[in-house]
Design a protein around this motif. Structure first.
Motif, PDB file in Angstrom:
ATOM      1  N   LYS A   1       3.313  15.769   8.925  1.00  0.00           N
ATOM      2  CA  LYS A   1       4.193  14.638   8.599  1.00  0.00           C
ATOM      3  C   LYS A   1       3.689  13.857   7.388  1.00  0.00           C
ATOM      4  O   LYS A   1       4.479  13.312   6.627  1.00  0.00           O
ATOM      5  N   GLU A   2       2.371  13.821   7.194  1.00  0.00           N
ATOM      6  CA  GLU A   2       1.803  13.115   6.041  1.00  0.00           C
ATOM      7  C   GLU A   2       1.794  13.973   4.773  1.00  0.00           C
ATOM      8  O   GLU A   2       1.491  13.469   3.693  1.00  0.00           O
ATOM      9  N   ASN A   3       2.084  15.257   4.912  1.00  0.00           N
ATOM     10  CA  ASN A   3       2.041  16.183   3.773  1.00  0.00           C
ATOM     11  C   ASN A   3       3.316  17.016   3.718  1.00  0.00           C
ATOM     12  O   ASN A   3       3.279  18.245   3.664  1.00  0.00           O
ATOM     13  N   LEU A   4       4.458  16.361   3.716  1.00  0.00           N
ATOM     14  CA  LEU A   4       5.745  17.047   3.775  1.00  0.00           C
ATOM     15  C   LEU A   4       6.033  17.924   2.554  1.00  0.00           C
ATOM     16  O   LEU A   4       6.863  18.826   2.618  1.00  0.00           O
TER      17      LEU A   4
ATOM     18  N   ASP B   1      -6.235  19.481  17.929  1.00  0.00           N
ATOM     19  CA  ASP B   1      -5.160  19.160  18.859  1.00  0.00           C
ATOM     20  C   ASP B   1      -3.842  19.343  18.105  1.00  0.00           C
ATOM     21  O   ASP B   1      -3.775  19.087  16.898  1.00  0.00           O
ATOM     22  N   ILE B   2      -2.801  19.746  18.807  1.00  0.00           N
ATOM     23  CA  ILE B   2      -1.494  19.892  18.171  1.00  0.00           C
ATOM     24  C   ILE B   2      -1.049  18.559  17.555  1.00  0.00           C
ATOM     25  O   ILE B   2      -0.378  18.528  16.527  1.00  0.00           O
ATOM     26  N   HIS B   3      -1.459  17.456  18.176  1.00  0.00           N
ATOM     27  CA  HIS B   3      -1.129  16.117  17.682  1.00  0.00           C
ATOM     28  C   HIS B   3      -1.659  15.919  16.255  1.00  0.00           C
ATOM     29  O   HIS B   3      -0.963  15.382  15.395  1.00  0.00           O
ATOM     30  N   CYS B   4      -2.876  16.369  15.999  1.00  0.00           N
ATOM     31  CA  CYS B   4      -3.450  16.255  14.655  1.00  0.00           C
ATOM     32  C   CYS B   4      -2.670  17.118  13.659  1.00  0.00           C
ATOM     33  O   CYS B   4      -2.415  16.700  12.528  1.00  0.00           O
ATOM     34  N   MET B   5      -2.299  18.341  14.070  1.00  0.00           N
ATOM     35  CA  MET B   5      -1.548  19.221  13.175  1.00  0.00           C
ATOM     36  C   MET B   5      -0.200  18.615  12.815  1.00  0.00           C
ATOM     37  O   MET B   5       0.192  18.611  11.642  1.00  0.00           O
ATOM     38  N   ILE B   6       0.495  18.063  13.785  1.00  0.00           N
ATOM     39  CA  ILE B   6       1.802  17.460  13.537  1.00  0.00           C
ATOM     40  C   ILE B   6       1.659  16.239  12.632  1.00  0.00           C
ATOM     41  O   ILE B   6       2.430  16.056  11.691  1.00  0.00           O
TER      42      ILE B   6
ATOM     43  N   ASP C   1     -16.114  24.504  13.169  1.00  0.00           N
ATOM     44  CA  ASP C   1     -15.008  24.077  12.308  1.00  0.00           C
ATOM     45  C   ASP C   1     -14.621  22.640  12.631  1.00  0.00           C
ATOM     46  O   ASP C   1     -14.629  22.232  13.796  1.00  0.00           O
ATOM     47  N   GLY C   2     -14.250  21.910  11.590  1.00  0.00           N
ATOM     48  CA  GLY C   2     -13.805  20.534  11.761  1.00  0.00           C
ATOM     49  C   GLY C   2     -12.299  20.429  11.635  1.00  0.00           C
ATOM     50  O   GLY C   2     -11.655  21.244  10.973  1.00  0.00           O
ATOM     51  N   CYS C   3     -11.739  19.421  12.266  1.00  0.00           N
ATOM     52  CA  CYS C   3     -10.309  19.153  12.203  1.00  0.00           C
ATOM     53  C   CYS C   3      -9.973  18.606  10.816  1.00  0.00           C
ATOM     54  O   CYS C   3     -10.612  17.661  10.348  1.00  0.00           O
ATOM     55  N   ASP C   4      -8.962  19.192  10.185  1.00  0.00           N
ATOM     56  CA  ASP C   4      -8.558  18.749   8.849  1.00  0.00           C
ATOM     57  C   ASP C   4      -7.785  17.432   8.864  1.00  0.00           C
ATOM     58  O   ASP C   4      -7.463  16.915   7.806  1.00  0.00           O
ATOM     59  N   PHE C   5      -7.523  16.889  10.037  1.00  0.00           N
ATOM     60  CA  PHE C   5      -6.844  15.599  10.105  1.00  0.00           C
ATOM     61  C   PHE C   5      -7.805  14.486  10.528  1.00  0.00           C
ATOM     62  O   PHE C   5      -8.003  13.536   9.807  1.00  0.00           O
ATOM     63  N   CYS C   6      -8.417  14.629  11.696  1.00  0.00           N
ATOM     64  CA  CYS C   6      -9.272  13.547  12.217  1.00  0.00           C
ATOM     65  C   CYS C   6     -10.760  13.751  11.905  1.00  0.00           C
ATOM     66  O   CYS C   6     -11.563  12.872  12.166  1.00  0.00           O
ATOM     67  N   LYS C   7     -11.098  14.937  11.382  1.00  0.00           N
ATOM     68  CA  LYS C   7     -12.468  15.277  10.954  1.00  0.00           C
ATOM     69  C   LYS C   7     -13.451  15.506  12.097  1.00  0.00           C
ATOM     70  O   LYS C   7     -14.636  15.677  11.854  1.00  0.00           O
ATOM     71  N   MET C   8     -12.988  15.515  13.338  1.00  0.00           N
ATOM     72  CA  MET C   8     -13.886  15.804  14.464  1.00  0.00           C
ATOM     73  C   MET C   8     -14.115  17.316  14.553  1.00  0.00           C
ATOM     74  O   MET C   8     -13.303  18.102  14.079  1.00  0.00           O
TER      75      MET C   8
END
Length: 139
Positions: free
Chosen positions: A68-71, A59-64, A29-36
């Protein structure tokens, strides 16, 4: 008969949108924020929208940051990996967190989540980290 139809439609709409955490497939699975690729089963995270869409993060950082970018996206729930159990997601609002110190997570969120306050205190001592609440993380 009409009433039964409405009840059936209501039941189906609720059952189709209420979802539980979907286990993250590590190294697939890839990260939906950073794509890693999500490779570490101790720091991953997941959010589920009210429509049932699941977004996965390394990472929780990517989720947060994604949140924040998709409020305008309506969130049903947030999940976070339990640091003490490889690749096990727990509800984010029920977890206990520590941040900073010598913690090193994939995208430098540097936050560890665990199920109990006792576990969080032990990890805070081990990693010279500080407790942090879910409300502080999500704001």
């Amino acid at each position: 008969m009409k009433r039964l139809s409405y009840i059936l439609i209501l039941f189906l709409s609720i059952s189709c949108t209420t979802k539980e955490a979907d286990p993250i497939k590590l190294n697939s699975d890839g990260c939906d924020f950073c794509k890693m690729k999500i490779a570490d089963g101790k720091f991953g995270a997941e959010l589920i929208t009210t429509k049932g869409r699941i977004y996965k993060f390394d990472d929780i950082h990517c989720m947060i940051n994604y949140h924040k970018e998709n409020l305008t996206t309506n969130i049903q729930s947030f999940y976070i990996h339990d640091f003490n159990q490889n690749n096990v997601l727990i509800p984010a609002e029920n977890a206990f967190y520590v941040k900073g110190g010598e913690i090193s997570s994939p995208m430098r969120g540097n936050i560890i989540a665990v199920k109990t306050e006792e576990e969080a205190k032990k990890i805070a001592l081990k990693y010279n980290a500080n407790p942090i609440s879910w409300s502080e993380i999500i704001k």
